[in-house]
Design a protein around this motif. Structure first.
Motif, mmCIF file in Angstrom:
data_model
loop_
_atom_site.group_PDB
_atom_site.id
_atom_site.type_symbol
_atom_site.label_atom_id
_atom_site.label_comp_id
_atom_site.label_asym_id
_atom_site.label_seq_id
_atom_site.Cartn_x
_atom_site.Cartn_y
_atom_site.Cartn_z
ATOM 1 N N SER A 89 28.003 32.388 37.680
ATOM 2 C CA SER A 89 27.946 33.059 37.737
ATOM 3 C C SER A 89 29.144 33.075 38.874
ATOM 4 C CB SER A 89 27.277 34.191 37.129
ATOM 5 O OG SER A 89 27.338 34.723 35.976
ATOM 6 N N ILE A 90 30.169 33.566 38.789
ATOM 7 C CA ILE A 90 31.090 34.645 39.878
ATOM 8 C C ILE A 90 31.600 35.941 40.116
ATOM 9 C CG2 ILE A 90 32.082 31.947 40.422
ATOM 10 C CD1 ILE A 90 34.868 32.562 39.097
ATOM 11 N N GLY A 91 31.897 35.778 40.852
ATOM 12 C CA GLY A 91 32.765 37.934 41.065
ATOM 13 C C GLY A 91 32.618 38.027 42.511
ATOM 14 N N VAL A 92 33.719 39.304 42.653
ATOM 15 C CA VAL A 92 33.854 39.674 43.779
ATOM 16 C C VAL A 92 33.271 40.702 44.169
ATOM 17 C CG1 VAL A 92 36.173 38.871 42.611
ATOM 18 C CG2 VAL A 92 35.465 41.683 41.713
ATOM 19 N N SER A 93 33.993 41.334 45.534
ATOM 20 C CA SER A 93 33.425 42.417 45.769
ATOM 21 C C SER A 93 34.499 43.727 47.463
ATOM 22 C CB SER A 93 32.257 41.814 47.032
ATOM 23 O OG SER A 93 32.079 43.141 47.831
ATOM 24 N N ASN A 94 34.177 44.671 46.904
ATOM 25 C CA ASN A 94 35.111 46.113 48.026
ATOM 26 C C ASN A 94 36.414 45.680 46.610
ATOM 27 O OD1 ASN A 94 33.582 46.945 49.308
ATOM 28 N ND2 ASN A 94 33.730 44.251 50.208
ATOM 29 N N PHE A 95 36.568 44.884 45.717
ATOM 30 C CA PHE A 95 37.788 44.979 44.837
ATOM 31 C C PHE A 95 38.582 46.548 44.655
ATOM 32 C CE2 PHE A 95 39.173 40.390 44.170
ATOM 33 C CZ PHE A 95 39.594 39.980 45.542
ATOM 34 N N THR A 96 39.671 46.561 44.972
ATOM 35 C CA THR A 96 40.417 47.435 43.816
ATOM 36 C C THR A 96 41.433 47.600 42.824
ATOM 37 O OG1 THR A 96 42.749 47.727 44.999
ATOM 38 C CG2 THR A 96 41.095 48.619 46.355
ATOM 39 N N ARG A 97 41.208 48.693 41.882
ATOM 40 C CA ARG A 97 41.467 48.368 40.283
ATOM 41 C C ARG A 97 42.871 47.133 40.452
ATOM 42 N NH1 ARG A 97 43.531 52.220 35.735
ATOM 43 N NH2 ARG A 97 44.793 50.801 34.406
ATOM 44 N N LYS A 98 43.504 47.453 41.988
ATOM 45 C CA LYS A 98 45.264 46.278 41.958
ATOM 46 C C LYS A 98 44.680 45.399 41.873
ATOM 47 C CE LYS A 98 48.654 48.203 43.576
ATOM 48 N NZ LYS A 98 49.688 48.955 44.362
ATOM 49 N N GLN A 99 43.100 45.314 42.500
ATOM 50 C CA GLN A 99 43.384 43.405 43.195
ATOM 51 C C GLN A 99 42.195 42.939 42.370
ATOM 52 O OE1 GLN A 99 40.843 44.613 46.546
ATOM 53 N NE2 GLN A 99 42.418 44.603 47.791
ATOM 54 N N LEU A 100 41.779 43.707 41.543
ATOM 55 C CA LEU A 100 40.944 43.265 39.866
ATOM 56 C C LEU A 100 42.585 43.055 38.847
ATOM 57 C CD1 LEU A 100 38.259 45.650 39.321
ATOM 58 C CD2 LEU A 100 38.318 43.380 40.054
ATOM 59 N N GLU A 101 43.469 43.773 38.563
ATOM 60 C CA GLU A 101 44.381 43.187 38.140
ATOM 61 C C GLU A 101 45.337 41.713 38.637
ATOM 62 O OE1 GLU A 101 47.267 47.439 38.016
ATOM 63 O OE2 GLU A 101 45.791 47.577 36.307
ATOM 64 N N MET A 102 44.705 41.538 39.823
ATOM 65 C CA MET A 102 46.023 40.728 40.481
ATOM 66 C C MET A 102 45.445 39.147 39.807
ATOM 67 S SD MET A 102 46.328 39.424 44.689
ATOM 68 C CE MET A 102 46.448 40.796 44.401
ATOM 69 N N ILE A 103 43.784 39.281 39.884
ATOM 70 C CA ILE A 103 43.116 38.339 39.231
ATOM 71 C C ILE A 103 43.160 37.861 37.320
ATOM 72 C CG2 ILE A 103 40.166 37.402 38.900
ATOM 73 C CD1 ILE A 103 40.264 37.988 41.723
ATOM 74 N N LEU A 104 42.923 39.470 37.069
ATOM 75 C CA LEU A 104 42.691 39.686 35.467
ATOM 76 C C LEU A 104 44.608 39.102 34.902
ATOM 77 C CD1 LEU A 104 40.660 42.485 34.561
ATOM 78 C CD2 LEU A 104 40.026 40.079 34.639
ATOM 79 N N ASN A 105 45.359 39.157 35.816
ATOM 80 C CA ASN A 105 46.217 38.869 35.185
ATOM 81 C C ASN A 105 47.135 36.778 35.634
ATOM 82 O OD1 ASN A 105 47.018 40.848 33.326
ATOM 83 N ND2 ASN A 105 47.617 42.629 35.877
ATOM 84 N N LYS A 106 46.884 36.976 36.466
ATOM 85 C CA LYS A 106 46.571 35.724 36.801
ATOM 86 C C LYS A 106 46.463 34.439 36.134
ATOM 87 C CE LYS A 106 45.061 32.104 41.332
ATOM 88 N NZ LYS A 106 44.124 32.092 41.457
ATOM 89 N N PRO A 107 47.835 33.710 35.807
ATOM 90 C CA PRO A 107 47.932 32.848 34.574
ATOM 91 C C PRO A 107 46.789 31.262 34.832
ATOM 92 C CG PRO A 107 49.652 33.275 36.052
ATOM 93 C CD PRO A 107 49.078 34.120 37.147
ATOM 94 N N GLY A 108 46.479 31.229 34.417
ATOM 95 C CA GLY A 108 45.294 29.810 34.315
ATOM 96 C C GLY A 108 43.642 30.078 34.949
ATOM 97 N N LEU A 109 43.486 31.390 34.297
ATOM 98 C CA LEU A 109 42.793 32.179 35.173
ATOM 99 C C LEU A 109 41.589 31.675 34.378
ATOM 100 C CD1 LEU A 109 40.749 34.166 36.686
ATOM 101 C CD2 LEU A 109 41.128 35.767 35.047
ATOM 102 N N LYS A 110 40.191 31.008 34.480
ATOM 103 C CA LYS A 110 39.294 30.005 33.258
ATOM 104 C C LYS A 110 38.346 31.219 33.297
ATOM 105 C CE LYS A 110 37.221 25.688 33.245
ATOM 106 N NZ LYS A 110 36.633 24.760 33.125
ATOM 107 N N TYR A 111 37.492 31.877 34.406
ATOM 108 C CA TYR A 111 36.492 32.618 34.114
ATOM 109 C C TYR A 111 36.908 34.053 34.881
ATOM 110 C CZ TYR A 111 34.147 28.350 33.657
ATOM 111 O OH TYR A 111 33.691 26.840 33.569
ATOM 112 N N LYS A 112 36.959 35.345 34.187
ATOM 113 C CA LYS A 112 37.581 36.160 35.292
ATOM 114 C C LYS A 112 36.001 36.892 35.719
ATOM 115 C CE LYS A 112 36.207 39.796 31.091
ATOM 116 N NZ LYS A 112 37.535 40.789 30.297
ATOM 117 N N PRO A 113 36.086 37.441 36.718
ATOM 118 C CA PRO A 113 34.945 37.976 37.459
ATOM 119 C C PRO A 113 34.615 38.889 36.625
ATOM 120 C CG PRO A 113 36.703 38.621 38.598
ATOM 121 C CD PRO A 113 37.130 37.740 36.817
#
Length: 295
Positions: A137-161
């Motif tokens: 599994s992969i995850g993130v640390s100390n991410f704000t909502r804005k930073q999470l949205e940056m990843i979730l909205n990233k084109p081609g994201l294969k696995y969300k945190p």
């Protein structure tokens, strides 16, 4: 993110994480020398989630401890959920796997259960490590909502945190971030659940000490538990994965008792009211070493 009967949460990738974890950060050489024995004790009393990191410089000790408990029949490797973290000097995509493999070598593991980043720009390389079978599994640390949205909205994201690991305790309860993570099927994992580290670089040391808060003390007395155990239980009931850290056998055993009682809805709301809007001197800290106050 359903809570299973064996006290685990199923993450968005189908993997299960135990909701109470043992932290292995050590602030100095003396504590590092105690890490191996403390990790053995934690496993003996029932902890199956071990939280580590490349930068903690305790991976060799933690690996030896886990392998020792596997050798004596206490656990199997698949019983242990191990979390590692990418250190900041390895954020370049071509270095991500190198950091992971160095940690695996120190641990003498074939894979990690969870690998966490502090920077949104390494996600593609993290996904490649998952595809290679080096981490489940992969995850993130100390991410704000804005930073999470940056990843979730990233084109081609294969696995969300699968998880976002942040400082979380009654004085900083992260209620808005928790709601956002739940709505996006991301587990929120709390460190420093017994209060912020009292480092003058990051926090106003004139702020109250959480475990001395009159409300928390009163609730603890009501349940005949320690304030620390109440603080831990509070987070578990909110649906967080909780990391605790101590190298004292008595307190390791005490922390494992967080499942022996339940806070009332009224007491949960009272603890919610302890939230303070700003404790840190500089707002959001993009990176934190997951410092867990030692008891």
């Amino acid at each position: 993110m359903a809570l299973s009967k064996d006290r685990g949460i199923t993450m968005n990738d189908g993997n299960k994480i135990p909701i109470l974890g043992f932290g292995t950060y050590s602030p100095d050489a003396v504590q590092k020398s105690k890490c191996e024995e403390a990790t053995k004790i934690a496993i003996e009393v029932g902890f199956r989630h071990i939280d580590g990191a490349y930068v903690y410089e305790t991976e060799e000790q933690v690996g030896r401890a886990i392998r020792a408990k596997i050798s004596d029949g206490t656990v199997k490797r698949e019983d242990i959920f191990y979390t590692g973290k990418l250190w900041s000097t390895f954020h370049r995509p071509e270095l991500v796997r190198k950091c992971l493999e160095e940690s695996l070598k120190k641990l003498q593991f074939d894979y990690m259960d969870l690998f966490i980043i502090h920077n949104p720009y390494s996600m593609k390389a993290m996904e490649a490590c998952k595809d290679a079978g080096l981490v489940r599994s992969i995850g993130v640390s100390n991410f704000t909502r804005k930073q999470l949205e940056m990843i979730l909205n990233k084109p081609g994201l294969k696995y969300k945190p699968a998880i976002n690991q942040v400082e979380c305790h009654p004085y900083r309860n992260q209620s808005k971030l928790l709601a956002f993570c739940k709505s996006n099927n991301i587990v929120l994992e709390g460190y420093s659940v017994l209060g912020s580290q009292r480092d003058p670089r990051w926090i106003d040391t004139n702020t109250p000490v959480l475990l001395e808060d009159p409300l928390l003390v009163a609730i603890a007395k009501k349940y005949n538990k320690s304030p620390a155990l109440v603080a831990i239980r509070y987070q578990l009931q909110r649906g967080l994965v909780v990391l605790v850290k101590t190298y004292t056998r008595k307190r390791i055993e005490e922390n494992a008792q967080a499942f022996t009682f339940q806070l009332s809805e009224e007491d949960m709301k009272s603890i919610d009211g302890l939230h303070k809007h700003e404790l840190h001197k500089s707002g959001n800290i993009f990176w934190s070493p997951t410092v867990l106050p030692t008891r």
